[in-house]
Enzyme design. Sequence first.
Site, PDB file in Angstrom:
ATOM      1  N   ARG A 107       0.884  -1.176   0.000  1.00 58.59           N
ATOM      2  CA  ARG A 107       0.000   0.000   0.000  1.00 58.59           C
ATOM      3  C   ARG A 107       0.916   1.218   0.000  1.00 58.59           C
ATOM      4  O   ARG A 107       1.645   1.464   0.964  1.00 58.59           O
ATOM      5  CB  ARG A 107      -0.887  -0.007   1.246  1.00 58.59           C
ATOM      6  N   HIS A 134      -7.353   1.323  -6.662  1.00 60.90           N
ATOM      7  CA  HIS A 134      -7.626   0.489  -5.485  1.00 60.90           C
ATOM      8  C   HIS A 134      -8.385  -0.761  -5.935  1.00 60.90           C
ATOM      9  O   HIS A 134      -9.564  -0.930  -5.653  1.00 60.90           O
ATOM     10  CB  HIS A 134      -8.460   1.281  -4.482  1.00 60.90           C
ATOM     11  N   GLN A 137     -10.453  -3.194  -3.478  1.00 58.17           N
ATOM     12  CA  GLN A 137     -11.721  -2.640  -3.008  1.00 58.17           C
ATOM     13  C   GLN A 137     -12.835  -2.876  -4.018  1.00 58.17           C
ATOM     14  O   GLN A 137     -13.939  -3.306  -3.662  1.00 58.17           O
ATOM     15  CB  GLN A 137     -11.573  -1.141  -2.750  1.00 58.17           C
ATOM     16  N   ASP A 225     -17.145   8.409  -2.112  1.00 57.01           N
ATOM     17  CA  ASP A 225     -15.893   8.307  -1.366  1.00 57.01           C
ATOM     18  C   ASP A 225     -15.686   9.617  -0.630  1.00 57.01           C
ATOM     19  O   ASP A 225     -16.411  10.594  -0.840  1.00 57.01           O
ATOM     20  CB  ASP A 225     -14.737   8.030  -2.339  1.00 57.01           C
ATOM     21  N   CYS A 266     -16.317   2.910   0.369  1.00 60.12           N
ATOM     22  CA  CYS A 266     -15.185   2.046   0.705  1.00 60.12           C
ATOM     23  C   CYS A 266     -14.731   2.206   2.155  1.00 60.12           C
ATOM     24  O   CYS A 266     -14.016   1.344   2.671  1.00 60.12           O
ATOM     25  CB  CYS A 266     -14.022   2.311  -0.245  1.00 60.12           C
ATOM     26  N   ARG A 294     -13.912  -7.515   1.674  1.00 57.97           N
ATOM     27  CA  ARG A 294     -12.493  -7.297   1.411  1.00 57.97           C
ATOM     28  C   ARG A 294     -11.688  -8.517   1.881  1.00 57.97           C
ATOM     29  O   ARG A 294     -10.749  -8.943   1.212  1.00 57.97           O
ATOM     30  CB  ARG A 294     -12.015  -6.035   2.149  1.00 57.97           C
TER      31      ARG A 294
END
Length: 308
Positions: A107, A134, A137, A225, A266, A294
């Site tokens: 990450r 991402h 996700q 988001d 998310c 996830r």
Amino acid sequence: MPHFLEIFRTDANDLRRIIAAAKSMKSARLGLPKAALDQKRPLAGHMIALIFEKPSTRTRVSFDVGVRQLGGETIVLSRNDMQLGHGETIADSARVLSRYVDLIVLRTFEEAVIHEMAEYATVPVINGLTNRTHPCQVMADVMTFEEHRGSLADKKVVWVGDGTNVCASFLQASAKFDFKLTYCGPTELRPDDEFVNFAVAAGAAVTFERDIERAMDGADLVVTDTWISMHDSKDTSSEREALLRPYQVTEAVMRLAKADALFMHCLPAHRGEEVTSDVMDGSQSVIWDEAENRLHVQKAIMRWCLNQ
């Protein structure tokens, strides 16, 4: 080397197999006693490096727990624990780590870092998030929608607000999973043309609509988001908020979509900014299933990378 870096780099059939495997493992955990689960250890003997140059809750915990559930072991490294980008080149870090571990989850900030890591590593690399994409996700999001509403093919997904890294991965996914994507937000914060052009060139139906009422018409899934990402300058927060305030997802906005439309985020969410609490906690919200998935989809991605 089966890296998992961006959704568009993975074959659509493999993406489908990953989703199917994730659903299967989730179902198995619901129905099997712990003793039986303990015998299913496809990652036994495998060491997984989890590298976090950015803060993380869901990604770190879900990968760590997922490796343990599959019988593997993890070593978790932060930005301060490594020489990655601080004297030692990324290529050299990749070469060294490949001698110690069987898989790397990274990450990081810049997309180029994860691609360079993958180029020089001799073990698979998984994108745990960058400033630009991402993919893990969005794989969980596809899985979550299909659990509740069946195939996402031909459905209308409306992305509301800032065209973030998750939005970019949704654009890539639209071409792989054959759904229609509408971006509804300020022109200044629309997703990068690179991701839009890829989706369109691959045959995806992508539209832009600044009017939220028109955008929400016929929506099967509404996604948003945060307005301020961890890599955004706080000095621009008031300007961004002014641009994004008309795109807050409220109950009134959700009523403009189909009656059975789902809402996703998310997380972490800033309640009262990009979305109101009544939407997050309402009947159309599937954010907790989304967060749980996830875990399952990342387990499937790791097994795919390691051919287990």
